[in-house]
Design an enzyme around this catalytic site. Sequence first.
Site, PDB file in Angstrom:
ATOM      1  N   GLY A 276       0.826  -1.207   0.000  1.00 52.75           N
ATOM      2  CA  GLY A 276       0.000   0.000   0.000  1.00 52.75           C
ATOM      3  C   GLY A 276       0.853   1.246   0.000  1.00 52.75           C
ATOM      4  CE  LYS A 282       1.242  -4.761   9.090  1.00 52.21           C
ATOM      5  NZ  LYS A 282       2.386  -5.524   8.559  1.00 52.21           N
ATOM      6  CB  THR A 288      -6.095  -1.606   4.776  1.00 52.15           C
ATOM      7  OG1 THR A 288      -5.019  -0.765   4.367  1.00 52.15           O
ATOM      8  CG2 THR A 288      -6.975  -0.917   5.807  1.00 52.15           C
ATOM      9  CG  ASN A 290      -3.511  -1.377   0.230  1.00 49.43           C
ATOM     10  OD1 ASN A 290      -3.613  -1.678   1.425  1.00 49.43           O
ATOM     11  ND2 ASN A 290      -3.376  -0.142  -0.192  1.00 49.43           N
ATOM     12  CD  GLU A 343      -6.872   1.387   2.103  1.00 47.99           C
ATOM     13  OE1 GLU A 343      -5.893   1.050   2.775  1.00 47.99           O
ATOM     14  OE2 GLU A 343      -7.090   2.565   1.765  1.00 47.99           O
ATOM     15  CB  ILE A 346      -8.581  -9.603   7.367  1.00 49.82           C
ATOM     16  CG1 ILE A 346      -8.069  -9.267   5.956  1.00 49.82           C
ATOM     17  CG2 ILE A 346      -9.236 -10.974   7.416  1.00 49.82           C
ATOM     18  CD1 ILE A 346      -9.128  -9.144   4.896  1.00 49.82           C
ATOM     19  CE1 TYR A 355       1.843  -5.301   1.981  1.00 51.25           C
ATOM     20  CE2 TYR A 355       3.173  -6.184   3.776  1.00 51.25           C
ATOM     21  CZ  TYR A 355       2.404  -5.158   3.224  1.00 51.25           C
ATOM     22  OH  TYR A 355       2.217  -3.997   3.930  1.00 51.25           O
ATOM     23  NE  ARG A 368     -17.322   5.268   7.916  1.00 49.96           N
ATOM     24  CZ  ARG A 368     -16.298   5.923   7.365  1.00 49.96           C
ATOM     25  NH1 ARG A 368     -16.501   6.903   6.513  1.00 49.96           N
ATOM     26  NH2 ARG A 368     -15.054   5.566   7.636  1.00 49.96           N
ATOM     27  CG  PHE A 373     -13.180  11.326   9.648  1.00 43.46           C
ATOM     28  CD1 PHE A 373     -14.296  11.323  10.467  1.00 43.46           C
ATOM     29  CD2 PHE A 373     -13.109  10.389   8.630  1.00 43.46           C
ATOM     30  CE1 PHE A 373     -15.312  10.404  10.282  1.00 43.46           C
ATOM     31  CE2 PHE A 373     -14.122   9.464   8.430  1.00 43.46           C
ATOM     32  CZ  PHE A 373     -15.224   9.478   9.273  1.00 43.46           C
TER      33      PHE A 373
HETATM   34  P1  ADP Z   1       0.178  -1.230   3.368  1.00 49.92           P
HETATM   35  O1  ADP Z   1       0.255   0.258   3.316  1.00 49.92           O
HETATM   36  O2  ADP Z   1       1.325  -1.916   2.675  1.00 49.92           O
HETATM   37  O3  ADP Z   1      -1.128  -1.731   2.850  1.00 49.92           O
HETATM   38  P2  ADP Z   1      -0.747  -1.733   6.059  1.00 49.92           P
HETATM   39  O4  ADP Z   1      -0.227  -1.017   7.261  1.00 49.92           O
HETATM   40  O5  ADP Z   1      -2.103  -1.341   5.555  1.00 49.92           O
HETATM   41  O6  ADP Z   1       0.307  -1.595   4.905  1.00 49.92           O
HETATM   42  O7  ADP Z   1      -0.722  -3.277   6.389  1.00 49.92           O
HETATM   43  C1  ADP Z   1      -1.274  -4.156   5.483  1.00 49.92           C
HETATM   44  C2  ADP Z   1      -0.673  -5.518   5.525  1.00 49.92           C
HETATM   45  O8  ADP Z   1      -0.742  -6.058   6.827  1.00 49.92           O
HETATM   46  C3  ADP Z   1      -1.452  -6.455   4.639  1.00 49.92           C
HETATM   47  O9  ADP Z   1      -1.023  -6.400   3.318  1.00 49.92           O
HETATM   48  C4  ADP Z   1      -1.227  -7.810   5.299  1.00 49.92           C
HETATM   49  O10 ADP Z   1      -0.111  -8.435   4.734  1.00 49.92           O
HETATM   50  C5  ADP Z   1      -0.925  -7.464   6.752  1.00 49.92           C
HETATM   51  N1  ADP Z   1      -2.005  -7.779   7.691  1.00 49.92           N
HETATM   52  C6  ADP Z   1      -1.821  -8.366   8.898  1.00 49.92           C
HETATM   53  N2  ADP Z   1      -2.965  -8.484   9.566  1.00 49.92           N
HETATM   54  C7  ADP Z   1      -3.913  -7.954   8.773  1.00 49.92           C
HETATM   55  C8  ADP Z   1      -5.322  -7.788   8.908  1.00 49.92           C
HETATM   56  N3  ADP Z   1      -5.985  -8.207  10.005  1.00 49.92           N
HETATM   57  N4  ADP Z   1      -6.004  -7.192   7.886  1.00 49.92           N
HETATM   58  C9  ADP Z   1      -5.350  -6.761   6.788  1.00 49.92           C
HETATM   59  N5  ADP Z   1      -4.030  -6.893   6.604  1.00 49.92           N
HETATM   60  C10 ADP Z   1      -3.311  -7.491   7.576  1.00 49.92           C
HETATM   61 MG    MG Z   2      -3.048  -1.031   3.470  1.00 53.65          MG
END
Ligand code: ADP
Ligand code: MG
Length: 428
Positions: A276, A282, A288, A290, A343, A346, A355, A368, A373
């Site tokens: 992402g 995180k 999220t 992506n 994105e 879960i 990834y 919504r 915000f």
């Molecule tokens: P990015 O900016 O790369 O999307 P994030 O901070 O959004 O980074 O973290 C996303 C990554 O975290 C996902 O791609 C996945 O590999 C990992 N991940 C771990 N737990 C979860 C979760 N509960 N929901 C979504 N992604 C998760």
């Molecule tokens: Mg993400």
Amino acid sequence: MRPIDDVVVLSCLFIRSVSSFSVSRGSGGARRVATSAAEKAIQAHEAALSRQGASVPASASREAHNSRQANVFSGETVAYFASAEATPPDVAVKLDRIAAAVPGDRVLDVGTGTGCLARRYAATSVVGVDLSSEMIAAAEAPNATFWCGDVVDYEDAWVESGEPPFDAAVFNACFGNVFDQKDALRAAAAVVRPGGQVVVSHPLGAAFVDDLRRLDPTVVRHSLPTSLADLDRIAPAFLEPADLVDEPDFYLARWSRRAFAPLEPRLFLRGPVARGYGRGSKKLGFPTANLPEDMFGAAVADLPTGVYCGWATVADGASYPAVANVGFSPTFQGAENPVKIVEAHICDYDGDDFYDQPLAILLAAFLRPERKFPTFDRLLAQITHDVQTATRLLHDDPILAQLRHHPALQQLQNAPETTATWLPSTDL
Ligand code: ADP
Ligand code: MG
């Protein structure tokens, strides 16, 4: 005061209440004493229109329409509404009946005027909204605070206030006057809690609104909806018609605020998890996963931006509740997503990162619209709320609950290729 303002003021004097004085037709015309409150109001309206000059065209912008309404509900009109004369006993009884039909402790009172309905609610917390600052200055309702503007623009102020959603939003004797009824309902629904109500009422009834409208359709742009089918036709996705009382001199329509709008057809997406924008979701507690933007841009091009929920499967083969944002993340001002992306957080998954591994997601409900915000704290509070709502819905709603077993979600291992498919709800 210019002649047009004079006319407009009089022509609208009675839209939200009633008169109790007789009027003459023309300067030296014969007086006919009106008997009922509605008759008096119509006569006054008619007399005003007989002197009318130009009016705002029906095609005017919302801003032009609103500024005319604000002008109309000013000056002598305010004094009249603030007077005891504006609410004779038979109308007071009907206002009490409307107030008694409004549930809950927090009410948004749209077109609040001088507060004739606002002060009748049992609610301890009322926000009165009106286009006219003069009305608000004169309003009296001990439980109310006031906000001047169009309800369509109120949501931003509500988000900034940090206050909880309302139990009900009420358009009393003003729903004929709004610029666009569907937009007004959508805005009201946005600040009402799931299970709450949006109410449209008029103490003089729908025919009275039509009479005013016939006299000046640029001031009273709309009739009131008079069948459940009409309520449905103008309802945004989050509102479900609940009931309608359409008596000769009393009107009350209610919609229930749904917790979600079913997405029909549903959207099934499957593809490898991409990197992402590294905004540290995180760290905020809501990573999220992506989906690769180049693969799904076309599939989501026409999908409204916002927060959706559904079920997702990841490489471990289990299905999890998922909350997906479709859009641009506007709160990250200056670092918004360059394109519309999907994105998904879960819910309840706390395993290793995944990834490049396949993710399948079946989006079945719209929670919504996406919005900006004022602070990250507010965004975080809303995401926390979205995740709680989604988890509860996905387990408690029988249709959403059974979707976790949808065959498309089970094909993750066998058919890992990228796909975007619209699935009709008859599918399961
Ligand atoms: P990015 O900016 O790369 O999307 P994030 O901070 O959004 O980074 O973290 C996303 C990554 O975290 C996902 O791609 C996945 O590999 C990992 N991940 C771990 N737990 C979860 C979760 N509960 N929901 C979504 N992604 C998760
Ligand atoms: Mg993400």
